[in-house]
Design an enzyme around this catalytic site. Structure first.
Site, PDB file in Angstrom:
ATOM      1  N   ASP A   7      34.103  61.443  43.777  1.00 47.65           N
ATOM      2  CA  ASP A   7      33.997  61.292  45.053  1.00 47.65           C
ATOM      3  C   ASP A   7      34.713  60.104  45.432  1.00 47.65           C
ATOM      4  O   ASP A   7      35.143  59.177  44.572  1.00 47.65           O
ATOM      5  CB  ASP A   7      32.424  61.089  45.735  1.00 47.65           C
ATOM      6  CG  ASP A   7      32.488  61.543  47.173  1.00 47.65           C
ATOM      7  OD1 ASP A   7      33.460  61.294  47.987  1.00 47.65           O
ATOM      8  OD2 ASP A   7      31.262  61.617  47.613  1.00 47.65           O
TER       9      ASP A   7
HETATM   10  C1  BGC Z   1      32.555  62.260  50.840  1.00 45.26           C
HETATM   11  C2  BGC Z   1      33.098  63.381  50.071  1.00 45.26           C
HETATM   12  C3  BGC Z   1      34.511  63.983  50.945  1.00 45.26           C
HETATM   13  C4  BGC Z   1      35.434  62.470  50.580  1.00 45.26           C
HETATM   14  C5  BGC Z   1      36.598  62.634  50.962  1.00 45.26           C
HETATM   15  C6  BGC Z   1      33.600  61.181  50.800  1.00 45.26           C
HETATM   16  O1  BGC Z   1      32.794  60.130  51.479  1.00 45.26           O
HETATM   17  O2  BGC Z   1      31.341  61.996  50.298  1.00 45.26           O
HETATM   18  O3  BGC Z   1      32.250  64.755  50.433  1.00 45.26           O
HETATM   19  O4  BGC Z   1      35.175  64.819  50.448  1.00 45.26           O
HETATM   20  O5  BGC Z   1      34.733  61.347  51.240  1.00 45.26           O
HETATM   21  O6  BGC Z   1      36.803  62.406  52.177  1.00 45.26           O
END
Ligand code: BGC
Length: 679
Positions: free
Chosen positions: A236
């Protein structure tokens, strides 16, 4: 070109320098990795998210890029998709987003999100598929198959135990092994083993002390070991904390770290560790192989089809998902559907009647080509014969005047459609924070009571992505329709349901408790954790598994959802391979029904929930039409996870097979004896 994938992977790997290899395992902007032009490897674009292709940001900031070519079709939110209980529709939705990803030049789409709803308060419940691992698995598999059929890699997220937004970057989750296997992992396992998902995203939180984006047990032992996952694990964004762990504990691609790109944990520090011999080259090579495999497998190196955006078909799919998702929670005396030829005046009340939601929620938000709000949909459908008025009634600064004006509007109309619920503001249905309670915000409970006093023909429409309390007014309103966040066609879908062009067929993918304290994590005081750790004390008893086992009456049960017609069930026949039964539409409208099959273990060796969903089928029947439905039964239908044997086991013995229209509206049941022991 035509060589088998593995041969091409090995060939490319052998031609990459150390620097180039390292460049493939970390970002070079917010959502890309570096190109290696001399080998024909293009810049790789990742993009959110589960509801469509997100607007462009960056390259080095989260601020919108301010472009005019980054609109997308906004699909209904994840929990709405789950409420369709229709894996074919999930497949259609995945394909739409895949086609749009091609048109927008995206290679890896960061969805679907499959984290289980452990608490009604989790800010991201709206993105996910509800509380049941079987339902979530079926929807995830459909979605991924559809998306990947377009040559776009899906990314199932967030592995694992990412069930609250409060302290999401740090919280440590502790649960017993059986709960992990039976509740929190099945949707990921199905994504890998059945849908062949190309990529998996590690979560922010810790699991048993170690961060999930480099968690040895989850990523190396289970995902890559037991499930034989050959694709890549992406972190993530900013979920990586350590070079050694990131190298050795299963991560293959680091994104979003708050450092210059070359300084990422899998950037220069990793390269130097390999050069210095602290980390074996084979560790890096394995990551590169996984990245190349996904690129080659999805056709990235060949030049890709052009894809398409916002086609009629995409719009129709968005509308159909929204229509099949809406759940008719209550409908006394045929209050719905509305007959426009018999209504002279209609008062639409509530902020959500005009508010747009598709752009909200954070990473799953979409810059929609358009979004039909409920009022717009109602105005178009009601036609000029009906006098439609609008009164906002509530908002973040609800004042007495607004309430009084709404009450007057309600009094003056034949029928009221109140459109309320939640939104994507902080502490509502939104990434990064949890809700603070389960109540409707902005004095809506009070407002609804006043409106229904003024006009008993009040239909309540709720736009929300997670459960809300309704005790203050539920008894007094004749009809409640749960519309979720319906994407860009949501307002049209809503109007078509209200006026009976479409018969509601959605079913709840999560229990609606009467009050927050009834739900398991809250009843056991096991949320949000103490001193940085949350223990899942309720174990297996998540959602209806808790309410049924503990005999607690919910407000609306898992699987509940009414129709404008009625379905009768009969003639259940069980055989070792299937449960078969008849469903007949005995009402006057054509409609869809989700027949659900639950298994109860009569004498379990280890305690089991009272019942567990093990199959379902959505069917559409004309008035008077009958269909014989067959739902497969296999070892998995009876199995539980035995932590001592570290395996799923189905033990011979007596079970009850329950078939019904919801988890608490069981129409048919019979005993079934499982004979062959197996594991
Ligand atoms: C989220 C993800 C997301 C990523 C990219 C993170 O804060 O938890 O689900 O895909 O950001 O934007």
């Amino acid at each position: 070109m035509t060589q088998p994938i593995e041969a091409r992977v090995e060939d490319l790997l052998s031609r990459l320098s150390l620097e180039e290899k390292v460049a493939l395992v970390h970002a070079d902007s917010k959502f890309t990795t570096a190109a290696i032009p001399r080998l024909g490897i293009p810049k790789r674009w990742l993009s959110d998210g589960p509801h469509g292709v997100r607007q462009e940001v960056g390259p080095d900031t989260w601020k919108p890029a301010g472009r005019t070519d980054d609109f997308a079709t906004a699909m209904p939110c994840g929990i709405a998709l789950a409420a369709t209980w229709n894996p074919d529709l999930a497949q259609a939705e995945g394909a739409v987003i895949g086609e749009e990803a091609l048109a927008r030049g995206k290679h890896i789409m960061l969805g679907p999100g499959v984290n289980i709803m452990r608490t009604p308060l989790c800010g991201r419940n709206f993105e996910y598929f509800g509380e049941d691992p079987f339902l979530a698995s079926r929807i995830a598999v459909g979605y991924i198959r559809g998306q990947q059929s377009q040559g776009v890699a899906s990314c199932v997220k967030h592995l694992a135990a990412n069930n609250q937004e409060l302290e999401r970057m740090t919280i440590n989750v502790e649960m017993d092994e059986r709960t992990l296997r039976e509740i929190y992992l099945p949707a990921f396992k199905a994504a890998v083993e059945e849908a062949g998902v190309y990529t998996v995203m590690g979560a922010y939180n810790r699991f048993r002390g170690q961060f999930c984006s480099h968690n040895d047990y989850l990523l190396n032992n289970i995902l890559k070991g037991e499930w034989n996952f050959q694709g890549l694990v992406v972190s993530d964004w900013a979920a990586v904390h350590d070079t050694r762990e990131a190298s050795l504990c299963g991560l293959d691609l680091e994104m979003g770290t708050d450092k210059p790109y070359d300084e990422f944990f899998l950037g220069r520090p990793f390269r130097e560790a390999v050069q210095g011999g602290d980390i074996a080259l084979s560790v890096l090579d394995d990551k590169v192989r996984r990245n190349l495999r996904v690129m080659i497998g999805t056709g990235l190196l060949e030049g890709r089809p052009p894809g398409s955006l916002n086609t009629k078909k995409h719009q129709a799919t968005a509308r159909r998902v929204a229509e099949e998702a809406m759940v008719l929670l209550k409908n006394d005396d045929g209050a719905l559907p509305l007959d426009p030829s018999r209504i002279k005046s209609l008062a639409v009340i509530g902020e959500n009647a005009t508010r747009l939601h598709a752009h909200g929620g954070d990473s799953s938000g979409i810059k929609a080509f358009y979004e039909i709000a409920p009022l717009e949909g109602i105005l178009q459908r009601a036609g000029s014969q009906v006098n439609v008025t609008y009164s906002v009634g509530y908002g973040s600064d609800t004042g007495n005047d607004a309430i009084e004006r709404a009450v007057q509007a309600a009094k003056a109309a034949d029928v009221v459609v109140f459109v309320g619920g939640l939104n994507h503001d902080s502490n509502s249905d939104v990434e990064g924070s949890d809700r603070l309670d389960m109540k409707l915000p902005y004095r809506q409970d009070e407002l609804i009571q006043r409106i229904v006093e003024a006009n008993p023909r009040t239909i309540v429409v709720l736009i929300a992505g997670s459960p809300v309390e309704m005790g203050a007014w539920l008894e007094r309103v004749p009809a409640v329709l749960l519309a979720w966040y319906g994407g860009m066609e949501g307002g049209n879908a809503l109007a078509r349901i209200l006026f009976g062009d479409v018969n509601p067929s959605g079913k709840l993918p999560c229990t609606f408790p009467k009050r927050l304290a009834d739900s398991p994590a809250h009843s056991l005081n096991a949320y949000p954790g103490t001193n940085g750790t949350v223990r899942y004390e309720e174990g297996l008893l998540v959602g209806y598994r808790w309410f049924d086992t503990k005999n607690i009456e919910p407000l609306f049960s898992f699987g509940h959802g009414l129709s404008y017609t009625r379905f009768e069930y009969s003639n259940l026949r069980l055989s070792p391979g299937a449960a078969e039964f008849d469903v007949v539409n005995v009402g006057e409208h054509e409609g869809g029904e989700v027949a659900q099959l639950y298994v109860h273990d009569a004498h379990p060796r280890l305690a089991r929930p009272d019942k567990e969903l093990k199959g379902f089928r959505k069917i559409f029947l004309k008035p008077g039409e009958k269909q014989r439905v067959s739902i497969p039964l296999d070892q998995g239908s009876f199995a539980f996870y035995d932590s001592d044997r570290r395996a799923w086991v189905a033990e011979p013995g007596e079970f009850t097979i329950l078939v019904g229209s919801s988890s608490r509206d069981i129409r048919l049941q019979d005993k079934f004896t499982l004979r062959r022991p197996s594991s």
